[in-house]
Motif scaffolding. Structure first.
Motif, PDB file in Angstrom:
ATOM      1  N   UNK A  41       1.887  -7.533  14.409  1.00 61.10           N
ATOM      2  CA  UNK A  41       2.101  -7.474  15.648  1.00 61.10           C
ATOM      3  C   UNK A  41       0.991  -6.677  16.527  1.00 61.10           C
ATOM      4  N   UNK A  42       0.332  -7.317  17.009  1.00 63.70           N
ATOM      5  CA  UNK A  42      -0.717  -6.452  18.522  1.00 63.70           C
ATOM      6  C   UNK A  42      -1.796  -5.476  17.158  1.00 63.70           C
ATOM      7  N   UNK A  43      -0.957  -4.520  17.875  1.00 64.75           N
ATOM      8  CA  UNK A  43      -2.071  -4.007  17.374  1.00 64.75           C
ATOM      9  C   UNK A  43      -1.416  -2.694  16.477  1.00 64.75           C
ATOM     10  N   UNK A  44      -0.194  -3.305  15.880  1.00 61.50           N
ATOM     11  CA  UNK A  44       0.397  -2.684  14.807  1.00 61.50           C
ATOM     12  C   UNK A  44       0.544  -3.415  13.121  1.00 61.50           C
ATOM     13  N   UNK A  45       0.403  -2.884  12.208  1.00 68.23           N
ATOM     14  CA  UNK A  45       0.718  -3.133  10.605  1.00 68.23           C
ATOM     15  C   UNK A  45       1.114  -2.444  10.075  1.00 68.23           C
ATOM     16  N   UNK A  46       2.260  -3.359   9.694  1.00 64.21           N
ATOM     17  CA  UNK A  46       3.303  -2.228   8.334  1.00 64.21           C
ATOM     18  C   UNK A  46       3.302  -2.861   7.342  1.00 64.21           C
ATOM     19  N   UNK A  47       3.445  -2.093   6.147  1.00 63.73           N
ATOM     20  CA  UNK A  47       3.650  -2.769   5.269  1.00 63.73           C
ATOM     21  C   UNK A  47       4.852  -2.223   4.648  1.00 63.73           C
ATOM     22  N   UNK A  48       5.404  -3.135   3.410  1.00 63.62           N
ATOM     23  CA  UNK A  48       7.129  -2.428   2.897  1.00 63.62           C
ATOM     24  C   UNK A  48       7.239  -2.971   1.388  1.00 63.62           C
ATOM     25  N   UNK A  49       7.160  -2.117   0.854  1.00 58.97           N
ATOM     26  CA  UNK A  49       6.694  -2.159  -0.840  1.00 58.97           C
ATOM     27  C   UNK A  49       8.190  -2.699  -0.989  1.00 58.97           C
ATOM     28  N   UNK A  50       9.233  -2.614  -2.770  1.00 61.20           N
ATOM     29  CA  UNK A  50      10.109  -2.819  -3.223  1.00 61.20           C
ATOM     30  C   UNK A  50      10.010  -1.714  -4.338  1.00 61.20           C
ATOM     31  N   UNK A  51      10.892  -1.293  -5.201  1.00 60.39           N
ATOM     32  CA  UNK A  51      10.347   0.100  -6.141  1.00 60.39           C
ATOM     33  C   UNK A  51       9.657  -0.227  -7.339  1.00 60.39           C
ATOM     34  N   UNK A  52       9.283  -1.513  -7.573  1.00 63.04           N
ATOM     35  CA  UNK A  52       8.740  -1.439  -8.197  1.00 63.04           C
ATOM     36  C   UNK A  52       6.891  -1.630  -8.340  1.00 63.04           C
ATOM     37  N   UNK A  53       7.241  -2.116  -7.067  1.00 59.05           N
ATOM     38  CA  UNK A  53       6.039  -1.762  -5.897  1.00 59.05           C
ATOM     39  C   UNK A  53       5.182  -0.710  -5.877  1.00 59.05           C
ATOM     40  N   UNK A  54       6.152   0.231  -5.396  1.00 59.40           N
ATOM     41  CA  UNK A  54       6.118   1.745  -5.260  1.00 59.40           C
ATOM     42  C   UNK A  54       5.721   2.614  -6.271  1.00 59.40           C
ATOM     43  N   UNK A  55       6.715   2.021  -7.193  1.00 62.08           N
ATOM     44  CA  UNK A  55       6.438   2.923  -8.430  1.00 62.08           C
ATOM     45  C   UNK A  55       4.977   1.975  -9.092  1.00 62.08           C
ATOM     46  N   UNK A  56       4.314   1.646  -9.231  1.00 59.84           N
ATOM     47  CA  UNK A  56       3.317   0.693  -9.847  1.00 59.84           C
ATOM     48  C   UNK A  56       2.071   1.338  -9.075  1.00 59.84           C
ATOM     49  N   UNK A  57       1.974   1.903  -7.532  1.00 60.39           N
ATOM     50  CA  UNK A  57       1.406   2.531  -6.222  1.00 60.39           C
ATOM     51  C   UNK A  57       1.039   3.330  -6.490  1.00 60.39           C
ATOM     52  N   UNK A  58       2.262   4.555  -7.115  1.00 58.67           N
ATOM     53  CA  UNK A  58       2.151   5.907  -6.875  1.00 58.67           C
ATOM     54  C   UNK A  58       1.353   6.218  -9.424  1.00 58.67           C
ATOM     55  N   UNK A  59       1.787   5.188  -9.725  1.00 55.15           N
ATOM     56  CA  UNK A  59       0.917   5.383 -10.942  1.00 55.15           C
ATOM     57  C   UNK A  59      -0.109   4.785 -11.007  1.00 55.15           C
ATOM     58  N   UNK A  60      -0.976   4.185 -10.483  1.00 54.33           N
ATOM     59  CA  UNK A  60      -2.056   3.428 -10.242  1.00 54.33           C
ATOM     60  C   UNK A  60      -3.063   4.050  -9.165  1.00 54.33           C
ATOM     61  N   UNK A  61      -2.100   3.796  -7.747  1.00 52.55           N
ATOM     62  CA  UNK A  61      -3.223   4.461  -6.955  1.00 52.55           C
ATOM     63  C   UNK A  61      -3.717   3.021  -5.799  1.00 52.55           C
ATOM     64  N   UNK A  62      -3.041   1.944  -6.336  1.00 51.90           N
ATOM     65  CA  UNK A  62      -3.751   1.032  -5.597  1.00 51.90           C
ATOM     66  C   UNK A  62      -2.638  -0.214  -5.837  1.00 51.90           C
ATOM     67  N   UNK A  63      -2.056  -0.793  -5.251  1.00 52.35           N
ATOM     68  CA  UNK A  63      -1.529  -1.837  -5.327  1.00 52.35           C
ATOM     69  C   UNK A  63      -2.216  -3.419  -4.006  1.00 52.35           C
ATOM     70  N   UNK A  64      -1.449  -4.487  -4.510  1.00 50.05           N
ATOM     71  CA  UNK A  64      -2.665  -5.549  -3.797  1.00 50.05           C
ATOM     72  C   UNK A  64      -1.700  -6.554  -3.796  1.00 50.05           C
TER      73      UNK A  64
END
Length: 121
Positions: free
Chosen positions: A6-29
């Motif tokens: 929205x305008x000059x604002x970007x927000x990402x929201x992640x589920x439990x599995x997505x947060x765990x994957x991101x924290x383990x791999x250092x990357x989520x897309x």
């Protein structure tokens, strides 16, 4: 992972599995396909930063999170991270990366992998 712009604002929201994957791999897309084009949005760990950073190149929005935070975010009570990036002109970009909570109202969306909403506890 959900993206909200929205305008000059970007927000990402992640589920439990997505947060765990991101924290383990250092990357989520995630990708969103349009006729003849694809929008890619990525969360990536990055060494040498203390706050969220972002860029937009080749139809890809990337938000960078400090690499040091990856070892604890999935197991901590910390909801998310935010930063306002100053572009050294009249604009700035607000960034927010957060855990996705269950909704307080009725929704048809599958929320089985969302974090419990603190307002319901």
């Amino acid at each position: 992972m959900k993206i909200r712009i929205k305008g000059n604002s970007v927000r990402f929201r992640l589920t439990k599995t997505e947060v765990e994957t991101f924290c383990n791999k250092g990357f989520y897309e995630e990708t969103t396909k349009f006729a003849g084009n694809t929008l890619i949005y990525t969360l990536k760990g990055k060494e040498g930063i203390n706050e969220l950073e972002a860029d937009f190149l080749n139809n890809r929005i990337t938000i960078y999170m400090p690499q040091e935070e990856l070892s604890t975010w999935a197991t901590s009570n910390r909801v998310g991270y935010s930063n306002s990036v100053d572009w050294n002109d009249a604009s700035s970009l607000s960034l927010l990366v957060e855990k996705d909570f269950t909704c307080l109202d009725n929704t048809s969306e599958d929320q089985s992998d969302h974090y419990p909403n603190p307002k319901l506890l």
